[in-house]
Scaffold this active site. Structure first.
Site, mmCIF file in Angstrom:
data_model
loop_
_atom_site.group_PDB
_atom_site.id
_atom_site.type_symbol
_atom_site.label_atom_id
_atom_site.label_comp_id
_atom_site.label_asym_id
_atom_site.label_seq_id
_atom_site.Cartn_x
_atom_site.Cartn_y
_atom_site.Cartn_z
ATOM 1 N N HIS A 1 38.115 43.911 74.084
ATOM 2 C CA HIS A 1 36.701 44.054 73.723
ATOM 3 C C HIS A 1 36.463 45.330 72.912
ATOM 4 C CE1 HIS A 1 35.087 40.519 75.785
ATOM 5 N NE2 HIS A 1 36.043 40.740 76.680
ATOM 6 N N THR A 2 37.445 45.705 72.164
ATOM 7 C CA THR A 2 37.301 46.869 71.281
ATOM 8 C C THR A 2 37.188 46.457 69.816
ATOM 9 O OG1 THR A 2 39.703 46.978 71.362
ATOM 10 C CG2 THR A 2 38.518 48.582 72.699
ATOM 11 N N SER B 1 44.264 14.481 67.169
ATOM 12 C CA SER B 1 44.892 15.468 68.027
ATOM 13 C C SER B 1 45.501 14.774 69.237
ATOM 14 C CB SER B 1 43.841 16.482 68.485
ATOM 15 O OG SER B 1 44.411 17.291 69.466
ATOM 16 N N GLY C 1 41.002 27.656 76.458
ATOM 17 C CA GLY C 1 40.100 28.447 77.305
ATOM 18 C C GLY C 1 40.834 29.349 78.277
ATOM 19 N N GLY D 1 42.423 32.233 77.352
ATOM 20 C CA GLY D 1 42.542 33.606 76.838
ATOM 21 C C GLY D 1 43.774 33.803 75.975
ATOM 22 N N SER E 1 41.750 28.909 69.945
ATOM 23 C CA SER E 1 40.772 28.692 68.869
ATOM 24 C C SER E 1 41.210 29.346 67.564
ATOM 25 C CB SER E 1 39.404 29.276 69.212
ATOM 26 O OG SER E 1 39.102 29.120 70.526
ATOM 27 N N ASP F 1 42.073 38.165 66.909
ATOM 28 C CA ASP F 1 42.809 36.922 67.166
ATOM 29 C C ASP F 1 43.261 36.264 65.873
ATOM 30 O OD1 ASP F 1 42.096 37.541 69.712
ATOM 31 O OD2 ASP F 1 40.638 35.932 69.942
#
Ligand code: GLA
Length: 375
Positions: free
Chosen positions: A33-34, A66, A118, A120, A124, A168
């Site tokens: 979260h930086t 998919s 989902g 982490g 995505s 990411d």
């Protein structure tokens, strides 16, 4: 994984796929979260991937099946509708390319993934980078890893409305075998850092999945901006620990906790990259564990299962440190361990987590891998 992909492609199109793109997931070693605070991050690409086998079409259509999802992505390049399923990730890339005046062509294909969703591990961003790469091959535009990551971020921020940072997309784009990436998210200067020898990063999947995270994530982004404004800056990156300690008194308690996490996490991230260069694995592990406590207590993005997992891992022989990784609210933790303890470590963590929670975790050893590429 390739076998299922090639077979499905063959069944669908009656020919072997000639083009396959592979895009990795990632773990973040530290710097959580930086990124959206213009700070520092230290992720690495992992050896779990999304693969897309594809071929060109003569029209302006995109058709992607998919393996593992019920629905397909099936739309025209000129259609920018958001429809509320996984195909929006594909749509977001065609949208962002058009927005930036790329001349794009139609294609069709099949996709498969072994990155849990989902959890982490950035499924995505991996998908965004895979689709971008497919478009670049089909439409023959040049590939610049940094520029492409920026486009994928724009797609996520503007089309998908998640106010994520660049971490990411960039690591999925330019990850390097054997290395983690120290990135300054302000000026995007970077340094590839070697993972010390004889240690392993183990991924500890709690098998709990985050839900409705987007709003909580965007809320953190806003809280950080408010805290930075209180200190008289645009971004928490600019606030030194000294300045924080001196001026924090009038700040709202919740914002103070958010700011404290980001300010100290930036410092820890730089320290871990230095410790990597010194092969100081004890220091790396200690800082990872501190990061977890800060994400739990100050940033409030951990979960009961993540805390249990980290606690169990840290008690094991050969473990230098552990922490949740990624946005949080469920998903995966990582542990840094002495390689010679890996079997025992994995067995004990599996058993102890199952005993405490009744959930069978998924545990994988992970090696730093390369970014998206044709394979
Ligand atoms: C998600 C976002 C990243 C980053 C992490 C938290 O993975 O996509 O940009 O903010 O959360 O570090």
């Amino acid at each position: 994984m390739n076998k299922g992909l090639k077979e499905t492609f063959y069944h669908k199109f009656g020919e072997e796929p000639k083009l396959i793109v592979q895009s990795p997931g990632r773990v973040n070693i530290i710097g959580e979260h930086t990124d959206y605070n213009d700070g520092f991050v230290l992720p690495m690409a992992i050896d779990r991937h999304i693969r897309v086998a594809f071929r060109p079409r003569d029209d302006k259509k995109i058709k992607l099946e998919s393996i593992g999802f019920d629905s397909d992505a099936n739309f025209s390049i000129n259609d920018s509708t958001y429809i509320g399923d996984w195909s929006d990730y594909v749509r977001s890339i065609s949208w962002v390319l058009k927005k930036n005046n790329f001349d794009i062509k139609g294609w069709e294909g099949v996709m498969v993934s072994n990155i849990p969703i989902g959890a982490g591990l950035s499924s995505s961003a991996s998908l965004l980078m895979a689709i971008l790469k497919v478009f670049s091959v089909i439409s023959k535009f040049p590939w610049d890893g940094m520029e492409m990551a920026k486009l994928a971020r724009q797609a996520e921020n503007e089309f998908l409305q998640l106010k994520s940072g660049i971490m990411d997309q960039l690591i999925c784009s330019i990850g390097r075998v054997g290395h983690a990436l120290l990135l300054d998210c302000r000026d995007l200067s970077l340094d590839f850092v070697t993972i010390p020898p004889n240690v392993k990063i183990i991924i500890l999947d709690t098998v709990t999945r985050r839900e409705l995270v987007d709003s909580k994530y965007n809320e953190r982004v806003k809280q950080c901006a408010l805290a930075a404004t209180y200190f008289g800056y645009n971004s928490l990156r600019d606030i030194s620990i000294g300045h924080f300690l001196k001026n924090k008194e009038g700040l709202d308690q919740l914002l103070l906790k958010r700011a404290r996490h980001v300010i100290y996490e930036n410092q820890r991230t730089i320290e871990v990259s230095e410790a990597m260069k010194d092969n100081d694995v004890n220091r790396i592990g200690r800082l990872m564990s501190e990061s977890h406590q800060s994400l739990k207590k100050d940033y409030s993005v951990s979960s009961k299962e993540l805390n249990i997992m980290v606690q169990i891992a840290e008690k094991e022989a050969g473990c230098f440190g552990a922490r949740m990784t990624g946005a949080g609210f469920g998903g995966c933790a990582i542990a840094l361990i002495d390689e010679s303890f890996k079997e025992e470590f994995m067995r004990n963590v599996f058993n102890n987590y199952f005993l405490k929670t009744g959930i069978k975790p998924m545990i994988y050893i992970s090696s730093p891998s390369s970014g998206v590429r044709l394979c």
